[in-house]
Write an enzyme that holds these catalytic residues in place. Sequence first.
Site, PDB file in Angstrom:
ATOM      1  N   LYS A 163       0.849  -1.192   0.000  1.00 55.89           N
ATOM      2  CA  LYS A 163       0.000   0.000   0.000  1.00 55.89           C
ATOM      3  C   LYS A 163       0.888   1.246   0.000  1.00 55.89           C
ATOM      4  CE  LYS A 163      -3.523   2.405   2.626  1.00 55.89           C
ATOM      5  NZ  LYS A 163      -4.465   2.435   3.725  1.00 55.89           N
ATOM      6  N   GLU A 193      10.677  -4.551   4.463  1.00 60.23           N
ATOM      7  CA  GLU A 193      10.825  -5.969   4.127  1.00 60.23           C
ATOM      8  C   GLU A 193      10.472  -6.203   2.656  1.00 60.23           C
ATOM      9  OE1 GLU A 193       9.260  -4.703   6.731  1.00 60.23           O
ATOM     10  OE2 GLU A 193       9.379  -6.011   8.501  1.00 60.23           O
ATOM     11  N   GLY A 229      -4.897  -1.752   4.874  1.00 59.62           N
ATOM     12  CA  GLY A 229      -4.128  -2.918   4.420  1.00 59.62           C
ATOM     13  C   GLY A 229      -4.776  -4.254   4.749  1.00 59.62           C
ATOM     14  N   ARG A 230      -5.243  -4.398   5.985  1.00 61.17           N
ATOM     15  CA  ARG A 230      -5.784  -5.708   6.397  1.00 61.17           C
ATOM     16  C   ARG A 230      -7.162  -5.991   5.809  1.00 61.17           C
ATOM     17  NH1 ARG A 230      -4.866  -2.195  10.246  1.00 61.17           N
ATOM     18  NH2 ARG A 230      -6.515  -1.281  11.513  1.00 61.17           N
ATOM     19  N   GLU A 275      -4.949  -6.065  14.814  1.00 68.05           N
ATOM     20  CA  GLU A 275      -4.400  -4.784  14.351  1.00 68.05           C
ATOM     21  C   GLU A 275      -5.519  -3.733  14.362  1.00 68.05           C
ATOM     22  OE1 GLU A 275      -2.499  -3.636  10.288  1.00 68.05           O
ATOM     23  OE2 GLU A 275      -0.874  -4.563  11.382  1.00 68.05           O
ATOM     24  N   HIS A 331      -5.645 -32.828  19.665  1.00 67.27           N
ATOM     25  CA  HIS A 331      -4.576 -33.666  20.223  1.00 67.27           C
ATOM     26  C   HIS A 331      -3.420 -32.826  20.743  1.00 67.27           C
ATOM     27  CE1 HIS A 331      -6.590 -37.295  18.776  1.00 67.27           C
ATOM     28  NE2 HIS A 331      -7.002 -36.489  17.815  1.00 67.27           N
ATOM     29  N   LYS A 368       9.264  -0.316  14.059  1.00 67.43           N
ATOM     30  CA  LYS A 368       9.885  -0.037  12.746  1.00 67.43           C
ATOM     31  C   LYS A 368      10.986   1.011  12.903  1.00 67.43           C
ATOM     32  CE  LYS A 368       5.714  -0.783   9.970  1.00 67.43           C
ATOM     33  NZ  LYS A 368       4.687  -0.174   9.130  1.00 67.43           N
TER      34      LYS A 368
HETATM   35  O1  LIG Z   1       1.116  -2.753   2.264  1.00 62.84           O
HETATM   36  P1  LIG Z   1       2.232  -2.146   3.038  1.00 62.84           P
HETATM   37  O2  LIG Z   1       2.184  -0.640   3.020  1.00 62.84           O
HETATM   38  O3  LIG Z   1       3.558  -2.654   2.569  1.00 62.84           O
HETATM   39  O4  LIG Z   1       2.052  -2.558   4.540  1.00 62.84           O
HETATM   40  C1  LIG Z   1       2.061  -3.898   4.922  1.00 62.84           C
HETATM   41  C2  LIG Z   1       1.510  -4.086   6.302  1.00 62.84           C
HETATM   42  O5  LIG Z   1       2.298  -3.370   7.231  1.00 62.84           O
HETATM   43  C3  LIG Z   1       1.471  -2.734   8.200  1.00 62.84           C
HETATM   44  O6  LIG Z   1       1.451  -1.380   7.906  1.00 62.84           O
HETATM   45  C4  LIG Z   1       1.982  -2.986   9.580  1.00 62.84           C
HETATM   46  O7  LIG Z   1       3.335  -2.689   9.677  1.00 62.84           O
HETATM   47  C5  LIG Z   1       0.100  -3.359   7.988  1.00 62.84           C
HETATM   48  O8  LIG Z   1      -0.930  -2.567   8.441  1.00 62.84           O
HETATM   49  C6  LIG Z   1       0.106  -3.589   6.520  1.00 62.84           C
HETATM   50  O9  LIG Z   1      -0.873  -4.503   6.124  1.00 62.84           O
END
Ligand SMILES: O=P(O)(O)OC[C@H]1O[C@](O)(CO)[C@@H](O)[C@@H]1O
Length: 515
Positions: A198, A204, A258-259, A344, A375, A503
Amino acid sequence: MLPRINPTHTKAWKKLENYYSAHSLSNNNKATVRIVESGLTYDFSKSLVSAEAFSMLTELADECELSRAIDDFFGGKAINETEKRAVLHTALRQFSSNDYLSDDIYQKVTHERSRIKNFVNEILSGERLASNGKPFRHVVNIGIGGSDLGLRMAYKALKPYKNSDLQLHFINSIDAQQIEQLLQEISLEETLFVVVSKSFSTKETLSNANVFKDLCIEQLGKENWKKHFAGVTVYPSAAAEFGIQPDYTFLFWDWVCGRFSMWSSVGLALALGLGYDIFEQMLRGAEKADQHFKNQPFEENIPVRLALQGIAYTNFLKAQTEAILPYSELLGLLPTYLQQVAMESNGKRIDRNGEVVDYATAPIVWGDLGNNAQHSFFQLLHQGSWLVPADFILVKKYQHSFHEHQLQLAANCYAQTEALFKGKNENEVRQQLQSKQLSEQEIEELLPHKIFSGNKPSTLIEIDELTPENLGILCSFYEHKYFVQGIIWNIYSFDQWGVELGKELALNWEEQLKK
Ligand SMILES: O=P(O)(O)OC[C@H]1O[C@](O)(CO)[C@@H](O)[C@@H]1O
Protein backbone atom coordinates in the site's frame (compact mmCIF):
# COMPACT_ATOMS: atom_id res chain seq x y z
CA MET A 1 -17.67 11.95 13.41
CA LEU A 2 -18.12 8.56 15.07
CA PRO A 3 -19.95 8.47 18.39
CA ARG A 4 -17.64 8.91 21.39
CA ILE A 5 -19.52 7.03 24.03
CA ASN A 6 -17.78 5.26 26.86
CA PRO A 7 -19.64 1.93 26.88
CA THR A 8 -19.23 1.54 30.63
CA HIS A 9 -21.28 4.71 31.14
CA THR A 10 -24.34 3.26 29.43
CA LYS A 11 -27.34 1.82 31.25
CA ALA A 12 -27.04 -1.43 29.34
CA TRP A 13 -23.45 -1.99 30.51
CA LYS A 14 -24.53 -1.81 34.16
CA LYS A 15 -27.44 -4.13 33.46
CA LEU A 16 -25.13 -6.63 31.78
CA GLU A 17 -22.67 -6.49 34.66
CA ASN A 18 -25.47 -7.22 37.11
CA TYR A 19 -26.90 -9.90 34.88
CA TYR A 20 -23.65 -11.79 34.43
CA SER A 21 -22.68 -11.56 38.09
CA ALA A 22 -26.12 -12.75 39.23
CA HIS A 23 -26.57 -15.64 36.81
CA SER A 24 -24.53 -18.73 37.29
CA LEU A 25 -23.63 -19.94 33.83
CA SER A 26 -25.37 -23.27 34.19
CA ASN A 27 -28.66 -21.51 34.93
CA ASN A 28 -28.17 -19.10 32.10
CA ASN A 29 -31.30 -19.57 30.04
CA LYS A 30 -29.65 -20.41 26.73
CA ALA A 31 -30.87 -19.10 23.44
CA THR A 32 -31.16 -21.39 20.45
CA VAL A 33 -30.40 -19.30 17.44
CA ARG A 34 -29.41 -20.37 13.97
CA ILE A 35 -28.97 -17.84 11.24
CA VAL A 36 -28.46 -18.83 7.63
CA GLU A 37 -26.94 -16.64 4.94
CA SER A 38 -26.49 -18.26 1.54
CA GLY A 39 -24.38 -21.40 2.10
CA LEU A 40 -23.40 -20.61 5.69
CA THR A 41 -25.25 -21.55 8.87
CA TYR A 42 -24.27 -19.93 12.15
CA ASP A 43 -25.43 -21.95 15.14
CA PHE A 44 -25.37 -19.86 18.31
CA SER A 45 -27.07 -22.49 20.48
CA LYS A 46 -23.91 -23.18 22.49
CA SER A 47 -23.36 -19.59 23.55
CA LEU A 48 -23.51 -18.06 27.01
CA VAL A 49 -25.82 -15.36 25.76
CA SER A 50 -29.45 -15.91 26.64
CA ALA A 51 -32.25 -14.14 24.82
CA GLU A 52 -32.42 -11.77 27.80
CA ALA A 53 -28.68 -11.03 27.69
CA PHE A 54 -28.80 -10.53 23.93
CA SER A 55 -31.53 -7.99 24.31
CA MET A 56 -29.35 -6.07 26.80
CA LEU A 57 -26.45 -6.29 24.36
CA THR A 58 -28.58 -4.77 21.62
CA GLU A 59 -29.49 -1.98 24.07
CA LEU A 60 -25.77 -1.46 24.53
CA ALA A 61 -25.34 -1.30 20.75
CA ASP A 62 -28.18 1.25 20.56
CA GLU A 63 -26.73 3.39 23.33
CA CYS A 64 -23.36 3.29 21.54
CA GLU A 65 -25.15 4.42 18.34
CA LEU A 66 -24.11 1.41 16.31
CA SER A 67 -26.70 2.00 13.58
CA ARG A 68 -25.42 5.51 12.95
CA ALA A 69 -21.84 4.21 12.85
CA ILE A 70 -22.82 1.56 10.28
CA ASP A 71 -24.45 4.26 8.15
CA ASP A 72 -21.35 6.44 8.41
CA PHE A 73 -19.12 3.51 7.48
CA PHE A 74 -21.07 2.55 4.35
CA GLY A 75 -21.76 6.22 3.68
CA GLY A 76 -18.06 6.97 3.21
CA LYS A 77 -17.67 9.34 6.18
CA ALA A 78 -14.07 9.78 7.37
CA ILE A 79 -14.48 7.28 10.22
CA ASN A 80 -10.73 6.60 10.29
CA GLU A 81 -10.46 9.90 12.13
CA THR A 82 -6.82 9.68 13.23
CA GLU A 83 -5.80 9.37 9.58
CA LYS A 84 -8.69 11.54 8.28
CA ARG A 85 -9.88 8.89 5.86
CA ALA A 86 -13.03 7.07 4.91
CA VAL A 87 -13.04 3.28 5.19
CA LEU A 88 -14.49 1.84 2.03
CA HIS A 89 -13.31 -1.70 1.46
CA THR A 90 -16.99 -2.52 0.97
CA ALA A 91 -16.94 -0.37 -2.19
CA LEU A 92 -14.40 -2.78 -3.69
CA ARG A 93 -16.99 -5.54 -3.79
CA GLN A 94 -20.03 -3.65 -4.96
CA PHE A 95 -21.10 -4.52 -8.43
CA SER A 96 -24.12 -2.32 -8.94
CA SER A 97 -23.51 1.33 -9.72
CA ASN A 98 -26.69 2.21 -7.76
CA ASP A 99 -24.99 1.27 -4.51
CA TYR A 100 -22.13 3.68 -4.98
CA LEU A 101 -21.66 6.80 -2.95
CA SER A 102 -20.16 8.69 -5.83
CA ASP A 103 -19.55 8.21 -9.53
CA ASP A 104 -15.90 8.90 -8.87
CA ILE A 105 -15.47 5.90 -6.56
CA TYR A 106 -17.57 3.70 -8.83
CA GLN A 107 -15.45 4.61 -11.84
CA LYS A 108 -12.16 4.17 -10.03
CA VAL A 109 -13.11 0.78 -8.62
CA THR A 110 -14.62 -0.64 -11.79
CA HIS A 111 -11.80 0.73 -13.94
CA GLU A 112 -9.11 -0.88 -11.80
CA ARG A 113 -11.05 -4.13 -11.49
CA SER A 114 -11.34 -4.36 -15.26
CA ARG A 115 -7.61 -3.65 -15.64
CA ILE A 116 -6.93 -6.56 -13.28
CA LYS A 117 -9.30 -8.78 -15.24
CA ASN A 118 -7.67 -7.94 -18.56
CA PHE A 119 -4.14 -8.32 -17.23
CA VAL A 120 -4.92 -11.70 -15.67
CA ASN A 121 -6.65 -12.94 -18.79
CA GLU A 122 -3.80 -11.73 -21.00
CA ILE A 123 -1.26 -13.56 -18.87
CA LEU A 124 -3.31 -16.73 -18.61
CA SER A 125 -4.12 -16.81 -22.32
CA GLY A 126 -0.47 -16.23 -23.26
CA GLU A 127 -1.23 -12.88 -24.87
CA ARG A 128 1.13 -11.18 -22.44
CA LEU A 129 4.35 -13.11 -22.29
CA ALA A 130 7.59 -13.24 -20.36
CA SER A 131 10.67 -11.52 -21.80
CA ASN A 132 11.72 -14.71 -23.61
CA GLY A 133 8.45 -14.75 -25.55
CA LYS A 134 7.11 -17.71 -23.59
CA PRO A 135 4.15 -17.92 -21.18
CA PHE A 136 4.73 -17.34 -17.49
CA ARG A 137 4.61 -20.39 -15.25
CA HIS A 138 5.09 -18.84 -11.81
CA VAL A 139 3.79 -15.81 -9.94
CA VAL A 140 5.44 -14.56 -6.78
CA ASN A 141 3.53 -12.21 -4.49
CA ILE A 142 6.01 -10.05 -2.58
CA GLY A 143 4.24 -8.35 0.33
CA ILE A 144 3.72 -8.54 4.07
CA GLY A 145 0.79 -8.21 6.52
CA GLY A 146 -2.34 -7.13 4.68
CA SER A 147 -0.44 -7.38 1.40
CA ASP A 148 0.10 -11.10 1.96
CA LEU A 149 -2.07 -12.80 4.58
CA GLY A 150 -5.47 -12.65 2.88
CA LEU A 151 -4.04 -13.82 -0.41
CA ARG A 152 -2.25 -16.77 1.14
CA MET A 153 -5.32 -17.74 3.13
CA ALA A 154 -7.66 -17.51 0.14
CA TYR A 155 -5.27 -19.26 -2.27
CA LYS A 156 -5.05 -22.25 0.05
CA ALA A 157 -8.80 -22.25 0.64
CA LEU A 158 -9.79 -22.05 -3.01
CA LYS A 159 -7.16 -24.26 -4.61
CA PRO A 160 -9.75 -26.90 -5.53
CA TYR A 161 -11.30 -24.25 -7.82
CA LYS A 162 -7.99 -23.34 -9.44
CA ASN A 163 -8.48 -22.48 -13.06
CA SER A 164 -4.98 -21.31 -13.88
CA ASP A 165 -1.73 -23.01 -14.85
CA LEU A 166 0.33 -20.52 -12.87
CA GLN A 167 1.93 -21.61 -9.62
CA LEU A 168 1.57 -18.93 -6.97
CA HIS A 169 4.32 -18.41 -4.38
CA PHE A 170 4.69 -15.95 -1.54
CA ILE A 171 7.65 -13.99 -0.23
CA ASN A 172 6.49 -12.29 2.95
CA SER A 173 9.38 -11.97 5.36
CA ILE A 174 12.84 -10.50 5.61
CA ASP A 175 14.11 -13.95 6.52
CA ALA A 176 15.95 -14.77 3.29
CA GLN A 177 15.47 -18.47 3.86
CA GLN A 178 12.30 -17.94 1.83
CA ILE A 179 14.31 -16.53 -1.07
CA GLU A 180 16.75 -19.44 -1.02
CA GLN A 181 13.90 -21.91 -1.12
CA LEU A 182 11.96 -20.10 -3.82
CA LEU A 183 14.99 -19.94 -6.07
CA GLN A 184 15.05 -23.75 -6.03
CA GLU A 185 11.44 -23.84 -7.21
CA ILE A 186 11.29 -21.24 -9.98
CA SER A 187 13.33 -19.99 -12.88
CA LEU A 188 13.32 -16.22 -13.27
CA GLU A 189 12.57 -16.27 -16.99
CA GLU A 190 9.21 -17.96 -16.32
CA THR A 191 8.25 -15.83 -13.33
CA LEU A 192 6.14 -12.74 -12.78
CA PHE A 193 6.82 -10.91 -9.51
CA VAL A 194 3.98 -8.86 -8.03
CA VAL A 195 5.23 -6.29 -5.54
CA VAL A 196 2.31 -5.43 -3.27
CA SER A 197 2.61 -2.58 -0.85
CA LYS A 198 0.00 0.00 0.00
CA SER A 199 2.71 2.45 1.06
CA PHE A 200 5.35 1.12 -1.32
CA SER A 201 7.78 1.89 1.48
CA THR A 202 7.65 -1.23 3.67
CA LYS A 203 11.27 -2.22 4.23
CA GLU A 204 10.82 -5.97 4.13
CA THR A 205 8.87 -5.85 0.88
CA LEU A 206 11.23 -3.46 -0.86
CA SER A 207 14.34 -5.36 0.24
CA ASN A 208 12.88 -8.57 -1.13
CA ALA A 209 11.67 -6.92 -4.33
CA ASN A 210 15.15 -5.46 -4.88
CA VAL A 211 16.78 -8.87 -4.56
CA PHE A 212 14.61 -10.28 -7.33
CA LYS A 213 14.91 -7.13 -9.44
CA ASP A 214 18.71 -7.34 -9.30
CA LEU A 215 18.66 -11.03 -10.13
CA CYS A 216 16.31 -10.42 -13.06
CA ILE A 217 18.42 -7.55 -14.41
CA GLU A 218 21.48 -9.77 -14.18
CA GLN A 219 19.92 -12.83 -15.79
CA LEU A 220 17.28 -11.41 -18.12
CA GLY A 221 18.68 -8.03 -19.09
CA LYS A 222 18.40 -4.33 -18.34
CA GLU A 223 15.06 -3.77 -20.06
CA ASN A 224 13.69 -7.30 -20.01
CA TRP A 225 13.33 -7.43 -16.22
CA LYS A 226 10.44 -4.98 -16.48
CA LYS A 227 8.28 -7.58 -18.17
CA HIS A 228 8.61 -9.63 -15.00
CA PHE A 229 7.42 -7.07 -12.45
CA ALA A 230 3.95 -5.82 -11.60
CA GLY A 231 3.19 -3.49 -8.71
CA VAL A 232 0.11 -2.86 -6.57
CA THR A 233 0.02 0.30 -4.49
CA VAL A 234 -1.70 3.50 -3.49
CA TYR A 235 1.40 5.41 -4.68
CA PRO A 236 2.06 4.69 -8.39
CA SER A 237 4.92 7.22 -8.46
CA ALA A 238 6.84 5.10 -5.93
CA ALA A 239 6.24 2.00 -8.06
CA ALA A 240 7.45 3.96 -11.13
CA GLU A 241 10.58 4.99 -9.27
CA PHE A 242 11.26 1.33 -8.56
CA GLY A 243 11.00 0.76 -12.30
CA ILE A 244 7.56 -0.82 -12.65
CA GLN A 245 5.86 0.17 -15.89
CA PRO A 246 2.48 1.96 -15.84
CA ASP A 247 0.67 -0.89 -17.58
CA TYR A 248 2.02 -3.26 -14.92
CA THR A 249 0.98 -0.98 -12.05
CA PHE A 250 -2.38 -1.41 -10.34
CA LEU A 251 -3.95 0.97 -7.88
CA PHE A 252 -5.98 1.07 -4.77
CA TRP A 253 -6.73 3.99 -2.51
CA ASP A 254 -5.95 5.29 0.96
CA TRP A 255 -9.53 4.51 2.04
CA VAL A 256 -8.64 0.81 1.86
CA CYS A 257 -6.90 -0.32 5.01
CA GLY A 258 -4.13 -2.92 4.42
CA ARG A 259 -5.78 -5.71 6.40
CA PHE A 260 -9.05 -5.20 4.47
CA SER A 261 -7.38 -4.93 1.09
CA MET A 262 -7.47 -8.40 -0.48
CA TRP A 263 -10.67 -7.33 -2.26
CA SER A 264 -8.78 -4.61 -4.16
CA SER A 265 -5.99 -4.81 -6.74
CA VAL A 266 -4.03 -6.39 -3.90
CA GLY A 267 -5.83 -9.56 -5.00
CA LEU A 268 -3.95 -9.52 -8.34
CA ALA A 269 -1.71 -12.49 -7.54
CA LEU A 270 -4.71 -14.41 -6.22
CA ALA A 271 -6.60 -13.76 -9.45
CA LEU A 272 -3.53 -14.90 -11.41
CA GLY A 273 -3.13 -18.03 -9.32
CA LEU A 274 -6.80 -19.05 -9.34
CA GLY A 275 -8.26 -17.37 -12.40
CA TYR A 276 -10.03 -13.99 -12.46
CA ASP A 277 -13.56 -15.43 -12.24
CA ILE A 278 -12.78 -17.18 -8.97
CA PHE A 279 -11.51 -13.92 -7.51
CA GLU A 280 -14.63 -12.08 -8.63
CA GLN A 281 -16.91 -14.75 -7.15
CA MET A 282 -15.20 -14.21 -3.81
CA LEU A 283 -15.92 -10.48 -4.09
CA ARG A 284 -19.54 -11.17 -4.93
CA GLY A 285 -19.84 -13.31 -1.80
CA ALA A 286 -18.45 -10.49 0.31
CA GLU A 287 -20.98 -8.16 -1.31
CA LYS A 288 -23.80 -10.45 -0.14
CA ALA A 289 -22.41 -10.37 3.39
CA ASP A 290 -22.21 -6.57 3.27
CA GLN A 291 -25.88 -6.39 2.29
CA HIS A 292 -26.76 -8.72 5.13
CA PHE A 293 -24.79 -6.62 7.63
CA LYS A 294 -26.32 -3.39 6.36
CA ASN A 295 -29.92 -4.57 6.24
CA GLN A 296 -30.63 -7.28 8.80
CA PRO A 297 -32.02 -6.30 12.20
CA PHE A 298 -29.50 -6.86 14.99
CA GLU A 299 -31.26 -10.07 16.17
CA GLU A 300 -30.86 -11.66 12.73
CA ASN A 301 -27.57 -10.03 11.88
CA ILE A 302 -24.69 -12.52 11.89
CA PRO A 303 -21.74 -10.11 12.37
CA VAL A 304 -23.65 -8.10 14.96
CA ARG A 305 -24.49 -11.23 16.90
CA LEU A 306 -20.89 -12.48 16.67
CA ALA A 307 -19.67 -9.09 17.90
CA LEU A 308 -22.13 -8.71 20.75
CA GLN A 309 -21.64 -12.21 22.04
CA GLY A 310 -17.88 -11.58 21.89
CA ILE A 311 -18.40 -8.46 24.02
CA ALA A 312 -20.31 -10.56 26.57
CA TYR A 313 -17.40 -13.00 26.75
CA THR A 314 -14.63 -10.40 26.85
CA ASN A 315 -16.16 -7.74 29.04
CA PHE A 316 -18.60 -9.56 31.31
CA LEU A 317 -17.18 -13.09 31.47
CA LYS A 318 -13.56 -11.91 31.29
CA ALA A 319 -12.38 -14.15 28.47
CA GLN A 320 -8.96 -12.94 27.37
CA THR A 321 -8.72 -14.87 24.13
CA GLU A 322 -10.90 -16.43 21.48
CA ALA A 323 -10.08 -19.37 19.26
CA ILE A 324 -10.75 -19.96 15.57
CA LEU A 325 -10.87 -23.70 14.86
CA PRO A 326 -11.45 -24.70 11.26
CA TYR A 327 -12.32 -28.34 10.64
CA SER A 328 -11.05 -28.00 7.11
CA GLU A 329 -7.51 -28.28 5.89
CA LEU A 330 -8.36 -25.69 3.26
CA LEU A 331 -9.08 -23.09 5.94
CA GLY A 332 -5.80 -23.72 7.72
CA LEU A 333 -4.61 -20.13 7.35
CA LEU A 334 -7.85 -18.52 8.46
CA PRO A 335 -6.76 -18.04 12.11
CA THR A 336 -3.54 -16.31 11.04
CA TYR A 337 -5.40 -14.06 8.62
CA LEU A 338 -8.02 -13.13 11.20
CA GLN A 339 -5.37 -12.34 13.79
CA GLN A 340 -4.34 -9.30 11.78
CA VAL A 341 -7.89 -8.24 10.99
CA ALA A 342 -8.95 -8.45 14.63
CA MET A 343 -5.88 -7.48 16.58
CA GLU A 344 -4.40 -4.78 14.35
CA SER A 345 -7.89 -3.24 14.30
CA ASN A 346 -8.96 -3.47 17.91
CA GLY A 347 -5.77 -4.02 19.87
CA LYS A 348 -6.02 -0.48 21.27
CA ARG A 349 -6.25 1.07 24.73
CA ILE A 350 -6.95 4.69 23.87
CA ASP A 351 -10.56 5.53 23.21
CA ARG A 352 -12.06 7.95 20.72
CA ASN A 353 -11.87 10.72 23.33
CA GLY A 354 -8.13 10.15 23.68
CA GLU A 355 -8.57 8.57 27.14
CA VAL A 356 -7.14 5.29 28.38
CA VAL A 357 -9.92 2.71 28.47
CA ASP A 358 -10.82 1.04 31.75
CA TYR A 359 -12.30 -2.08 30.16
CA ALA A 360 -10.94 -4.83 27.95
CA THR A 361 -10.79 -4.38 24.18
CA ALA A 362 -9.73 -6.99 21.58
CA PRO A 363 -9.09 -10.42 23.00
CA ILE A 364 -6.13 -12.35 21.67
CA VAL A 365 -7.25 -14.28 18.60
CA TRP A 366 -5.58 -17.61 18.07
CA GLY A 367 -6.35 -21.03 16.68
CA ASP A 368 -5.40 -23.84 14.38
CA LEU A 369 -6.91 -26.75 12.51
CA GLY A 370 -9.50 -28.16 14.90
CA ASN A 371 -8.89 -31.87 14.52
CA ASN A 372 -5.12 -31.57 14.99
CA ALA A 373 -5.57 -29.19 17.90
CA GLN A 374 -7.78 -31.71 19.71
CA HIS A 375 -4.58 -33.67 20.22
CA SER A 376 -2.59 -30.68 21.44
CA PHE A 377 -4.15 -27.61 23.06
CA PHE A 378 -7.78 -28.73 23.47
CA GLN A 379 -6.88 -29.97 26.96
CA LEU A 380 -6.81 -26.32 28.02
CA LEU A 381 -10.12 -25.58 26.32
CA HIS A 382 -11.83 -28.42 28.19
CA GLN A 383 -10.24 -28.26 31.62
CA GLY A 384 -7.98 -25.21 31.78
CA SER A 385 -8.55 -22.20 33.99
CA TRP A 386 -9.37 -19.76 31.14
CA LEU A 387 -12.65 -19.27 29.40
CA VAL A 388 -11.90 -19.58 25.67
CA PRO A 389 -14.90 -18.99 23.41
CA ALA A 390 -14.29 -20.73 20.11
CA ASP A 391 -15.58 -20.71 16.55
CA PHE A 392 -15.80 -24.21 15.08
CA ILE A 393 -15.92 -24.03 11.31
CA LEU A 394 -17.01 -27.12 9.42
CA VAL A 395 -17.13 -27.44 5.64
CA LYS A 396 -19.78 -30.00 4.76
CA LYS A 397 -19.14 -30.75 1.10
CA TYR A 398 -15.61 -32.01 0.85
CA GLN A 399 -13.17 -31.75 -2.01
CA HIS A 400 -11.77 -35.28 -1.79
CA SER A 401 -13.08 -38.79 -2.26
CA PHE A 402 -12.74 -40.20 1.26
CA HIS A 403 -16.27 -40.19 2.62
CA GLU A 404 -15.42 -41.98 5.87
CA HIS A 405 -12.79 -39.39 6.69
CA GLN A 406 -15.26 -36.56 6.25
CA LEU A 407 -17.72 -38.37 8.45
CA GLN A 408 -15.12 -38.72 11.19
CA LEU A 409 -14.06 -35.10 10.81
CA ALA A 410 -17.63 -33.86 11.21
CA ALA A 411 -18.23 -36.23 14.12
CA ASN A 412 -15.17 -34.82 15.87
CA CYS A 413 -16.27 -31.25 15.31
CA TYR A 414 -19.79 -31.82 16.66
CA ALA A 415 -18.48 -33.92 19.55
CA GLN A 416 -16.02 -31.26 20.66
CA THR A 417 -18.62 -28.50 20.76
CA GLU A 418 -20.91 -30.81 22.71
CA ALA A 419 -18.18 -31.85 25.15
CA LEU A 420 -17.21 -28.25 25.79
CA PHE A 421 -20.75 -27.14 26.40
CA LYS A 422 -22.31 -30.11 28.17
CA GLY A 423 -19.27 -31.25 30.07
CA LYS A 424 -19.38 -34.33 32.28
CA ASN A 425 -20.47 -34.03 35.89
CA GLU A 426 -19.33 -35.82 39.02
CA ASN A 427 -22.10 -38.42 38.93
CA GLU A 428 -21.44 -39.35 35.35
CA VAL A 429 -17.72 -39.68 36.04
CA ARG A 430 -18.30 -41.72 39.21
CA GLN A 431 -20.63 -44.12 37.42
CA GLN A 432 -18.13 -44.65 34.68
CA LEU A 433 -15.28 -45.26 37.13
CA GLN A 434 -17.39 -47.66 39.15
CA SER A 435 -17.84 -49.84 36.08
CA LYS A 436 -14.08 -50.37 36.07
CA GLN A 437 -12.07 -52.53 38.45
CA LEU A 438 -11.04 -49.68 40.76
CA SER A 439 -10.99 -49.33 44.52
CA GLU A 440 -13.09 -46.62 46.20
CA GLN A 441 -9.93 -44.73 47.04
CA GLU A 442 -8.70 -44.87 43.47
CA ILE A 443 -12.09 -43.63 42.27
CA GLU A 444 -12.08 -40.68 44.68
CA GLU A 445 -8.53 -39.74 43.73
CA LEU A 446 -9.20 -39.83 40.02
CA LEU A 447 -12.65 -38.29 40.11
CA PRO A 448 -11.84 -34.53 40.11
CA HIS A 449 -9.40 -34.94 37.22
CA LYS A 450 -12.03 -36.53 35.00
CA ILE A 451 -14.77 -33.94 35.50
CA PHE A 452 -15.57 -31.54 32.67
CA SER A 453 -17.26 -28.43 34.01
CA GLY A 454 -18.96 -27.67 30.67
CA ASN A 455 -20.50 -24.30 29.81
CA LYS A 456 -17.63 -23.54 27.47
CA PRO A 457 -19.17 -21.55 24.65
CA SER A 458 -18.69 -22.08 20.95
CA THR A 459 -20.24 -20.96 17.71
CA LEU A 460 -20.64 -23.60 15.05
CA ILE A 461 -20.26 -22.27 11.53
CA GLU A 462 -21.30 -24.82 8.94
CA ILE A 463 -20.37 -24.06 5.36
CA ASP A 464 -22.22 -26.13 2.76
CA GLU A 465 -19.32 -25.96 0.34
CA LEU A 466 -16.17 -23.84 0.43
CA THR A 467 -16.97 -21.99 -2.79
CA PRO A 468 -15.26 -18.68 -3.56
CA GLU A 469 -18.56 -16.97 -2.79
CA ASN A 470 -18.90 -18.62 0.61
CA LEU A 471 -15.31 -17.77 1.51
CA GLY A 472 -16.09 -14.13 0.67
CA ILE A 473 -19.11 -14.22 2.97
CA LEU A 474 -17.17 -15.86 5.81
CA CYS A 475 -14.36 -13.28 5.72
CA SER A 476 -16.63 -10.29 5.34
CA PHE A 477 -18.73 -11.36 8.34
CA TYR A 478 -15.56 -11.48 10.46
CA GLU A 479 -14.51 -8.03 9.21
CA HIS A 480 -17.87 -6.60 10.24
CA LYS A 481 -17.78 -8.38 13.60
CA TYR A 482 -14.56 -6.55 14.46
CA PHE A 483 -15.97 -3.25 13.15
CA VAL A 484 -18.98 -3.52 15.47
CA GLN A 485 -16.77 -4.33 18.44
CA GLY A 486 -14.53 -1.33 17.73
CA ILE A 487 -17.57 0.93 17.71
CA ILE A 488 -18.79 -0.37 21.06
CA TRP A 489 -15.33 -0.28 22.63
CA ASN A 490 -15.11 3.37 21.50
CA ILE A 491 -11.78 2.88 19.77
CA TYR A 492 -10.53 3.62 16.26
CA SER A 493 -10.36 0.33 14.40
CA PHE A 494 -8.75 1.48 11.17
CA ASP A 495 -5.38 2.91 12.19
CA GLN A 496 -2.40 0.93 13.51
CA TRP A 497 0.00 3.33 15.19
CA GLY A 498 1.17 0.51 17.42
CA VAL A 499 3.30 -0.97 14.64
CA GLU A 500 5.41 2.16 14.16
CA LEU A 501 7.79 2.23 17.15
CA GLY A 502 9.30 -1.14 16.35
CA LYS A 503 9.88 -0.04 12.75
CA GLU A 504 11.71 3.11 13.91
CA LEU A 505 13.86 1.20 16.36
CA ALA A 506 14.69 -1.47 13.78
CA LEU A 507 16.26 1.27 11.64
CA ASN A 508 18.54 2.25 14.54
CA TRP A 509 19.37 -1.37 15.19
CA GLU A 510 20.21 -1.91 11.56
CA GLU A 511 22.70 0.97 11.72
CA GLN A 512 24.22 -0.38 14.90
CA LEU A 513 24.50 -3.91 13.56
CA LYS A 514 26.27 -2.65 10.43
CA LYS A 515 29.08 -1.15 12.51
O1 LIG B 1 1.12 -2.75 2.26
P1 LIG B 1 2.23 -2.15 3.04
O2 LIG B 1 2.18 -0.64 3.02
O3 LIG B 1 3.56 -2.65 2.57
O4 LIG B 1 2.05 -2.56 4.54
C1 LIG B 1 2.06 -3.90 4.92
C2 LIG B 1 1.51 -4.09 6.30
O5 LIG B 1 2.30 -3.37 7.23
C3 LIG B 1 1.47 -2.73 8.20
O6 LIG B 1 1.45 -1.38 7.91
C4 LIG B 1 1.98 -2.99 9.58
O7 LIG B 1 3.34 -2.69 9.68
C5 LIG B 1 0.10 -3.36 7.99
O8 LIG B 1 -0.93 -2.57 8.44
C6 LIG B 1 0.11 -3.59 6.52
O9 LIG B 1 -0.87 -4.50 6.12
